[in-house]
Design an enzyme around this catalytic site. Sequence first.
Site, PDB file in Angstrom:
ATOM      1  N   LYS A 278       1.849   2.239  -5.034  1.00  0.00           N
ATOM      2  CA  LYS A 278       2.372   1.692  -6.296  1.00  0.00           C
ATOM      3  C   LYS A 278       1.433   1.977  -7.461  1.00  0.00           C
ATOM      4  CE  LYS A 278       2.446  -2.377  -4.353  1.00  0.00           C
ATOM      5  NZ  LYS A 278       2.129  -2.018  -2.953  1.00  0.00           N
TER       6      LYS A 278
ATOM      7  N   ASP B  78       0.812  -1.225   0.000  1.00  0.00           N
ATOM      8  CA  ASP B  78       0.000   0.000   0.000  1.00  0.00           C
ATOM      9  C   ASP B  78       0.840   1.268   0.000  1.00  0.00           C
ATOM     10  OD1 ASP B  78      -2.281  -1.595   0.091  1.00  0.00           O
ATOM     11  OD2 ASP B  78      -2.298  -1.616   2.282  1.00  0.00           O
TER      12      ASP B  78
ATOM     13  N   GLN C 291       2.003  -6.008  -3.178  1.00  0.00           N
ATOM     14  CA  GLN C 291       2.477  -6.108  -1.794  1.00  0.00           C
ATOM     15  C   GLN C 291       3.801  -5.332  -1.622  1.00  0.00           C
ATOM     16  OE1 GLN C 291       1.391  -9.508  -3.275  1.00  0.00           O
ATOM     17  NE2 GLN C 291      -0.535  -8.514  -2.815  1.00  0.00           N
TER      18      GLN C 291
ATOM     19  N   GLY D 168      -4.483  -4.216  -3.901  1.00  0.00           N
ATOM     20  CA  GLY D 168      -5.474  -3.178  -4.167  1.00  0.00           C
ATOM     21  C   GLY D 168      -4.695  -1.936  -4.555  1.00  0.00           C
ATOM     22  N   HIS D 169      -4.672  -1.622  -5.833  1.00  0.00           N
ATOM     23  CA  HIS D 169      -3.850  -0.513  -6.327  1.00  0.00           C
ATOM     24  C   HIS D 169      -4.763   0.619  -6.779  1.00  0.00           C
ATOM     25  CE1 HIS D 169      -0.242  -3.406  -7.159  1.00  0.00           C
ATOM     26  NE2 HIS D 169      -0.658  -3.426  -5.918  1.00  0.00           N
TER      27      HIS D 169
HETATM   28  P1  GDP Z   1      -0.705   0.391  -3.521  1.00  0.00           P
HETATM   29  O1  GDP Z   1      -1.305  -0.878  -3.025  1.00  0.00           O
HETATM   30  O2  GDP Z   1       0.772   0.457  -3.267  1.00  0.00           O
HETATM   31  O3  GDP Z   1      -1.038   0.687  -4.951  1.00  0.00           O
HETATM   32  O4  GDP Z   1      -1.333   1.560  -2.638  1.00  0.00           O
HETATM   33  P2  GDP Z   1      -2.901   1.735  -2.296  1.00  0.00           P
HETATM   34  O5  GDP Z   1      -3.606   2.226  -3.490  1.00  0.00           O
HETATM   35  O6  GDP Z   1      -3.425   0.516  -1.626  1.00  0.00           O
HETATM   36  O7  GDP Z   1      -2.823   2.824  -1.149  1.00  0.00           O
HETATM   37  C1  GDP Z   1      -2.262   4.072  -1.364  1.00  0.00           C
HETATM   38  C2  GDP Z   1      -3.297   5.148  -1.017  1.00  0.00           C
HETATM   39  O8  GDP Z   1      -2.660   6.406  -0.907  1.00  0.00           O
HETATM   40  C3  GDP Z   1      -4.353   5.321  -2.092  1.00  0.00           C
HETATM   41  O9  GDP Z   1      -5.553   5.717  -1.485  1.00  0.00           O
HETATM   42  C4  GDP Z   1      -3.788   6.451  -2.948  1.00  0.00           C
HETATM   43  O10 GDP Z   1      -4.802   7.172  -3.638  1.00  0.00           O
HETATM   44  C5  GDP Z   1      -3.150   7.305  -1.902  1.00  0.00           C
HETATM   45  N1  GDP Z   1      -1.958   8.053  -2.336  1.00  0.00           N
HETATM   46  C6  GDP Z   1      -0.961   7.678  -3.189  1.00  0.00           C
HETATM   47  N2  GDP Z   1       0.014   8.617  -3.240  1.00  0.00           N
HETATM   48  C7  GDP Z   1      -0.385   9.603  -2.383  1.00  0.00           C
HETATM   49  C8  GDP Z   1       0.220  10.831  -1.969  1.00  0.00           C
HETATM   50  O11 GDP Z   1       1.318  11.209  -2.364  1.00  0.00           O
HETATM   51  N3  GDP Z   1      -0.486  11.583  -1.065  1.00  0.00           N
HETATM   52  C9  GDP Z   1      -1.692  11.193  -0.568  1.00  0.00           C
HETATM   53  N4  GDP Z   1      -2.294  11.989   0.305  1.00  0.00           N
HETATM   54  N5  GDP Z   1      -2.280  10.048  -0.938  1.00  0.00           N
HETATM   55  C10 GDP Z   1      -1.625   9.248  -1.823  1.00  0.00           C
HETATM   56  P1  IMO Z   2      -0.896  -4.137  -2.280  1.00  0.00           P
HETATM   57  O1  IMO Z   2      -0.445  -4.706  -3.597  1.00  0.00           O
HETATM   58  C1  IMO Z   2      -0.974  -4.519   2.060  1.00  0.00           C
HETATM   59  C2  IMO Z   2      -1.070  -8.584   3.656  1.00  0.00           C
HETATM   60  C3  IMO Z   2      -2.322  -9.026   4.403  1.00  0.00           C
HETATM   61  C4  IMO Z   2      -1.694  -9.989   5.398  1.00  0.00           C
HETATM   62  C5  IMO Z   2      -0.605 -10.665   4.573  1.00  0.00           C
HETATM   63  C6  IMO Z   2      -1.019 -11.998   3.952  1.00  0.00           C
HETATM   64  O2  IMO Z   2      -2.177  -3.391  -2.344  1.00  0.00           O
HETATM   65  O3  IMO Z   2       0.216  -3.377  -1.629  1.00  0.00           O
HETATM   66  P2  IMO Z   2      -2.574 -12.648   1.886  1.00  0.00           P
HETATM   67  O4  IMO Z   2      -4.016 -12.377   1.630  1.00  0.00           O
HETATM   68  O5  IMO Z   2      -1.646 -12.117   0.842  1.00  0.00           O
HETATM   69  O6  IMO Z   2      -2.294 -14.092   2.198  1.00  0.00           O
HETATM   70  O7  IMO Z   2      -2.252 -11.854   3.266  1.00  0.00           O
HETATM   71  O8  IMO Z   2      -0.269  -9.764   3.540  1.00  0.00           O
HETATM   72  N1  IMO Z   2      -1.306  -8.070   2.290  1.00  0.00           N
HETATM   73  C7  IMO Z   2      -1.225  -6.781   1.953  1.00  0.00           C
HETATM   74  N2  IMO Z   2      -1.011  -5.690   2.716  1.00  0.00           N
HETATM   75  N3  IMO Z   2      -1.084  -4.402   0.724  1.00  0.00           N
HETATM   76  C8  IMO Z   2      -1.261  -5.495  -0.057  1.00  0.00           C
HETATM   77  O9  IMO Z   2      -1.238  -5.441  -1.401  1.00  0.00           O
HETATM   78  C9  IMO Z   2      -1.387  -6.752   0.561  1.00  0.00           C
HETATM   79  N4  IMO Z   2      -1.594  -8.003   0.105  1.00  0.00           N
HETATM   80  C10 IMO Z   2      -1.522  -8.806   1.175  1.00  0.00           C
HETATM   81  O10 IMO Z   2      -2.940  -7.934   5.026  1.00  0.00           O
HETATM   82  O11 IMO Z   2      -1.061  -9.275   6.422  1.00  0.00           O
HETATM   83 MG    MG Z   3      -2.891  -1.531  -1.851  1.00  0.00          MG
END
Ligand code: GDP
Ligand code: IMO
Ligand code: MG
Length: 439
Positions: A25, A22, A233, A49-50
Amino acid sequence: MTDFRDQTTARGIVLIGAQWGDEGKGKVVDLLAGRCDAVVRFQGGHNAGHTVIHDGETMVLHLLPSGILNPGVECLIGNGVALYLPQFFKELESIRQRGVDPAGRLYVSPDCPLIFPSHMALDQARERHAGRGRIGTTGRGIGPAYEDKAARRAVRAGELFAPRAFRRRLAAALDLHNFMLEKYYGAEPVNPKRVADEWLAMADELRPLVADVAARLETLETEGRAVLFEGAQGVMLDIDHGTYPYVTSSSTVAAGALAGSGAHLAQLREVVGVVKAYTTRVGEGPFPTELQDEVGRRLAREGAEWGATTGRARRCGWFDAVAVRGAAQRGSIGSLCITKLDVLDGVDPLRICTGYQVDGGKTDVRPALMNRYAECVPCYEQMDGWGGSTRGVTRWEDLPQGARAYIERLEALVGLEACIVSTGPAREETIIRRHPFDS
Ligand code: GDP
Ligand code: IMO
Ligand code: MG
């Protein structure tokens, strides 16, 4: 001697999370995709979840590569991805509804192991059974699906096109799953015929999308195309190098990009590690810099820190330079992308973890043994926060001096330059100091 070809012309960039996922990415891939020809997912599944923002609308992608919203960018799902077809088609439908046409530019490897409802049932039953010892998985069946792959009983995407053999192999796998579900976990079994019918009904829609991803990557390489490998991840969740057993079940390090897609090593030019300007973690497991106070709640609130996949609250804490330095080594990371700087606006003072106190001594590397890691107490250095807002800043020189000093300190502690700094969730809220696809 292995022939690594002439790497000066390599145009592949691997982008991976360098914390516990999270890191942002999705946003960065969507941004960089504007300068590349193809984006490739190579591990994980719909546990990812991207988040990407398209025409002001927020969209969370779980399986489709985050380059999909860029017209003309080819999107590939490599053999390393565990594929849950209902989610794949649901996402396809949702992007089509937004007017994005993936026709002729989205391909899936026939070697992807398929996730079935029984994998998800097993994942969830296990977590219930583990009680306080649970991992806190996303419940998406990721662990059981990769177990089947390693045990050589996974049913793969390409098998859908030989229906009789598919039914037979699926029945054999589900026989075992149902045995575990009923006899060990006391859970409901999954009906093999219903699953087979439902999956075979998707075969025709999948058929034109199936392609040899490794061969496609070779062609792209020969043509000198720029390719972005999108990690899911993060390194701290890697099956080998993460905080085992509180990890996911795939290789999230850069090496996973090769194993999970069939790309040639020489195709890779650089690995970019994405980190937040602080740290978050979802699920169980040690997290030395976690904050359970008002500052932690503030980071969660300002950073909107709840999971993009499960909606769970993310645990928040200070930036851990020890963790990121270790992740950079194990993940072959050559430069950083630091996201969510804006969330630290107004936080004063700031702290950065530079080492741990454990067993009466100080260390600046993560202890290999998990029980020692769980006992680590972070050693912090403190910095002043900054006045003013960094939100949406696009030029390095427009950042408050304190924000620049903070980024420079993270760079020094990790030993890597930050080529990108993100100052908001939207594509354009970004400072690009050096574009990874330049030169
Ligand atoms: P990922 O799994 O690495 O793709 O990240 P996620 O999408 O799960 O979580 C990142 C969250 O931070 C999302 O809600 C993005 O919209 C938000 N986000 C990404 N870059 C920034 C930033 O520079 N500032 C803020 N405030 N939010 C950001
Ligand atoms: P993105 O790509 C954050 C975590 C789960 C748990 C562990 C194992 O959005 O960064 P799983 O379902 O993979 O067997 O769970 O890994 N986890 C993540 N945490 N971002 C993710 O993906 C994750 N995918 C799995 O919360 O701790
Ligand atoms: Mg994510």
